[in-house]
Design a protein around this motif. Structure first.
Motif, PDB file in Angstrom:
ATOM      1  N   HIS A 140       0.946  -1.186  -0.005  1.00  0.00           N
ATOM      2  CA  HIS A 140      -0.024  -0.141  -0.347  1.00  0.00           C
ATOM      3  C   HIS A 140       0.989   1.139  -0.105  1.00  0.00           C
ATOM      4  N   VAL A 141       2.399   0.883   0.885  1.00  0.00           N
ATOM      5  CA  VAL A 141       2.727   2.227   0.626  1.00  0.00           C
ATOM      6  C   VAL A 141       3.175   2.948  -1.010  1.00  0.00           C
ATOM      7  N   LEU A 142       3.033   2.196  -1.561  1.00  0.00           N
ATOM      8  CA  LEU A 142       3.589   2.261  -3.213  1.00  0.00           C
ATOM      9  C   LEU A 142       1.719   2.587  -3.986  1.00  0.00           C
ATOM     10  N   LEU A 143       0.739   3.243  -3.162  1.00  0.00           N
ATOM     11  CA  LEU A 143      -0.220   3.620  -3.822  1.00  0.00           C
ATOM     12  C   LEU A 143      -0.679   5.194  -3.933  1.00  0.00           C
ATOM     13  N   ASN A 144      -0.054   5.380  -2.242  1.00  0.00           N
ATOM     14  CA  ASN A 144      -0.593   6.470  -1.634  1.00  0.00           C
ATOM     15  C   ASN A 144       0.675   7.266  -1.609  1.00  0.00           C
ATOM     16  N   THR A 145       1.162   8.555  -2.564  1.00  0.00           N
ATOM     17  CA  THR A 145       2.581   9.278  -2.290  1.00  0.00           C
ATOM     18  C   THR A 145       2.434   9.651  -0.630  1.00  0.00           C
ATOM     19  N   GLU A 146       1.944  10.101  -0.205  1.00  0.00           N
ATOM     20  CA  GLU A 146       1.562  11.265   1.123  1.00  0.00           C
ATOM     21  C   GLU A 146       1.440  10.087   1.951  1.00  0.00           C
ATOM     22  N   ILE A 147       1.884   8.785   1.870  1.00  0.00           N
ATOM     23  CA  ILE A 147       1.808   7.977   3.310  1.00  0.00           C
ATOM     24  C   ILE A 147       3.148   8.205   3.466  1.00  0.00           C
ATOM     25  N   ARG A 148       3.642   8.333   5.519  1.00  0.00           N
ATOM     26  CA  ARG A 148       4.557   8.258   6.141  1.00  0.00           C
ATOM     27  C   ARG A 148       5.159   7.540   6.373  1.00  0.00           C
ATOM     28  N   ILE A 149       6.001   6.502   6.295  1.00  0.00           N
ATOM     29  CA  ILE A 149       6.901   6.028   6.411  1.00  0.00           C
ATOM     30  C   ILE A 149       8.011   5.637   7.280  1.00  0.00           C
ATOM     31  N   PRO A 150       9.047   4.828   7.882  1.00  0.00           N
ATOM     32  CA  PRO A 150      10.220   5.297   8.822  1.00  0.00           C
ATOM     33  C   PRO A 150      10.815   4.833   7.865  1.00  0.00           C
ATOM     34  N   VAL A 151      11.869   6.147   8.062  1.00  0.00           N
ATOM     35  CA  VAL A 151      13.341   5.902   7.471  1.00  0.00           C
ATOM     36  C   VAL A 151      14.072   4.899   7.638  1.00  0.00           C
ATOM     37  N   GLU A 152      13.845   4.146   8.613  1.00  0.00           N
ATOM     38  CA  GLU A 152      14.440   3.034   8.947  1.00  0.00           C
ATOM     39  C   GLU A 152      14.549   2.201   8.292  1.00  0.00           C
ATOM     40  N   ALA A 153      13.567   1.883   7.772  1.00  0.00           N
ATOM     41  CA  ALA A 153      12.450   0.940   6.658  1.00  0.00           C
ATOM     42  C   ALA A 153      13.552   0.653   5.942  1.00  0.00           C
ATOM     43  N   VAL A 154      12.824   2.120   5.369  1.00  0.00           N
ATOM     44  CA  VAL A 154      13.442   2.953   3.416  1.00  0.00           C
ATOM     45  C   VAL A 154      14.949   2.440   4.111  1.00  0.00           C
ATOM     46  N   SER A 155      15.779   2.651   4.309  1.00  0.00           N
ATOM     47  CA  SER A 155      17.103   2.964   4.416  1.00  0.00           C
ATOM     48  C   SER A 155      17.213   1.179   4.383  1.00  0.00           C
ATOM     49  N   GLY A 156      17.254   0.530   5.067  1.00  0.00           N
ATOM     50  CA  GLY A 156      17.072  -0.955   4.862  1.00  0.00           C
ATOM     51  C   GLY A 156      17.173  -1.680   3.828  1.00  0.00           C
ATOM     52  N   LEU A 157      15.513  -1.407   3.441  1.00  0.00           N
ATOM     53  CA  LEU A 157      14.963  -1.896   2.399  1.00  0.00           C
ATOM     54  C   LEU A 157      16.219  -1.591   0.963  1.00  0.00           C
ATOM     55  N   LEU A 158      16.877   0.054   1.067  1.00  0.00           N
ATOM     56  CA  LEU A 158      17.434   0.266  -0.313  1.00  0.00           C
ATOM     57  C   LEU A 158      19.107  -0.615  -0.359  1.00  0.00           C
ATOM     58  N   GLU A 159      19.714  -0.839   1.303  1.00  0.00           N
ATOM     59  CA  GLU A 159      20.219  -1.425   1.254  1.00  0.00           C
ATOM     60  C   GLU A 159      20.256  -2.667   1.248  1.00  0.00           C
ATOM     61  N   ALA A 160      19.442  -3.456   1.272  1.00  0.00           N
ATOM     62  CA  ALA A 160      19.227  -4.835   1.428  1.00  0.00           C
ATOM     63  C   ALA A 160      19.264  -5.185  -0.188  1.00  0.00           C
ATOM     64  N   SER A 161      18.412  -3.994  -0.956  1.00  0.00           N
ATOM     65  CA  SER A 161      18.494  -4.632  -2.246  1.00  0.00           C
ATOM     66  C   SER A 161      18.894  -4.292  -3.273  1.00  0.00           C
ATOM     67  N   ALA A 162      20.407  -2.913  -2.099  1.00  0.00           N
ATOM     68  CA  ALA A 162      21.623  -2.930  -3.223  1.00  0.00           C
ATOM     69  C   ALA A 162      22.411  -4.753  -3.064  1.00  0.00           C
TER      70      ALA A 162
END
Length: 369
Positions: A36-58
């Motif tokens: 659901h976080v991809l469907l609405n650009t105004e949802i507030r999500i934790p910076v920690e989760a996004v940082s972890g997502l990017l590092e893990a993806s790399a």
């Protein structure tokens, strides 16, 4: 409270993840984020989760340029209302100031500082994530987005062009920097003392045809109201300044008070109300940055000491041993063993126990500065 950002920060994540052979929805699930976080650009999500997502993806994909790949296709519209504010500025130079002022409405963890010297303008960026660990992908995404934002302006103007004087990253160079060169249009400097971009001031004095003084005033009033409603505490404001001032060797509370246009007693009083102190904040920021800087094995420890605001290598070494319970060389060896033997997900690509112990000890020890 965790720092939050707009889910718009994940714009084009699905496309980039698929292009490097990842299942984007599985990666999101691994860090606790739903589709659901991809469907609405105004949802507030934790910076920690996004940082972890990017590092893990790399890490999982084997593409160390993952963050930059996301930055390559960013558009002004991804910034939401902030894009309108930038378009209403009279010049590109003024748009840089607006970007630095309002970008934390997009990402609460961002710290941006503008400095001028000898016709050069430095855009220093930082992330006050609140946790130790490598944030290479997040940092490269932020710097890439800033670059793309400024160059999107020029794309609206026939014949206009802008080349950075220098693009800087504190981390080590990748094995292949082709994506960096492609995005920024020039070789990038690694192992530097700050993350950000340097431009010639004269190159930024470009008038923006979209400028409308009346509209600009209305947009600024709206965004200033939004800033006033944010929950940024005195501690958050101090952290932002500390993260950008440490490497300059002038991170005293008097300097921070001057930047905030208040006196040091006010800072002490407001921090005390929240159960914090200036020295505690400096110590916590140092812990965050130390793990990032020493991750670059090519960087000399004397440089790390200076970047963290220590007067000597010996002072830094004693501080590090107290915080992490080992020497830097021992820490690096443990990190290498953890990386080789890791089978699960680890935030920031690291999961050595000294980092966790250091994070917990931050509130119990603080070296005065």
């Amino acid at each position: 409270m965790p720092y939050l950002l707009r889910s718009a920060s994940l714009a084009n994540y699905v496309e980039v993840a698929r292009s490097v052979g990842l299942n984007p929805y599985q990666q999101l699930s691994d860090v606790g984020l739903g589709r659901h976080v991809l469907l609405n650009t105004e949802i507030r999500i934790p910076v920690e989760a996004v940082s972890g997502l990017l590092e893990a993806s790399a890490r999982v994909s084997g593409h160390t340029d993952f963050g930059l790949r996301m930055a390559e296709s960013r558009q002004l519209s991804d910034l939401g209302p902030l894009a309108i504010a930038l378009l209403e500025e009279p010049t590109l130079r003024k748009a840089v100031d607006a970007l630095a002022r309002y970008l934390r409405l997009h990402n609460e963890a961002l710290a941006i500082r503008i400095e001028e010297s000898d016709n050069l303008l430095m855009i220093r960026t930082g992330l006050i994530s609140g946790f130790p660990g490598m944030l290479r992908q997040s940092i490269e995404l932020v710097v890439g987005v800033i670059y793309r934002t400024l160059h999107c302006f020029l794309g609206r103007m026939a014949g206009a062009s802008l080349t950075p004087f220098q693009v800087c990253f504190t981390h080590a160079a990748p094995a292949n920097a082709a994506t960096h060169t492609r995005l920024f249009g020039m070789p990038v400097s690694f192992g530097q003392e700050f993350d950000g971009i340097v431009y010639r001031i004269s190159d930024l004095e470009v008038p923006l045809k979209s400028h409308d003084p009346a509209m600009a005033q209305q947009v600024r009033q709206y965004l200033d109201t939004m800033l006033a409603k944010t929950n940024n505490s005195m501690a958050d404001n101090v952290r932002r300044l500390v993260s950008t001032l440490l490497s300059q060797g002038d991170c005293s509370i008097d300097r921070v008070a001057q930047e905030l246009s208040i006196d040091r007693r006010t800072i002490h009083r407001k921090l005390k109300r929240s159960g914090e102190s200036y020295s505690m904040i400096v110590n916590a920021v140092r812990i965050e940055l130390a793990t990032r800087y020493i991750d670059n094995c090519e960087r000399r420890l004397s440089e790390v000491a200076a970047l963290l605001g220590f007067s000597s290598l010996s002072t830094f070494s004693r501080w590090f041993s107290r915080q992490f319970g080992c020497s830097v060389s021992e820490w690096r060896a443990r990190q290498a063993r953890a990386t080789r033997g890791r089978t699960g997900f680890a935030l920031g690509g690291r999961e050595a126990f000294p980092v966790r112990r250091a994070a917990m000890s931050a509130s119990h020890y603080a070296e005065s500065v």
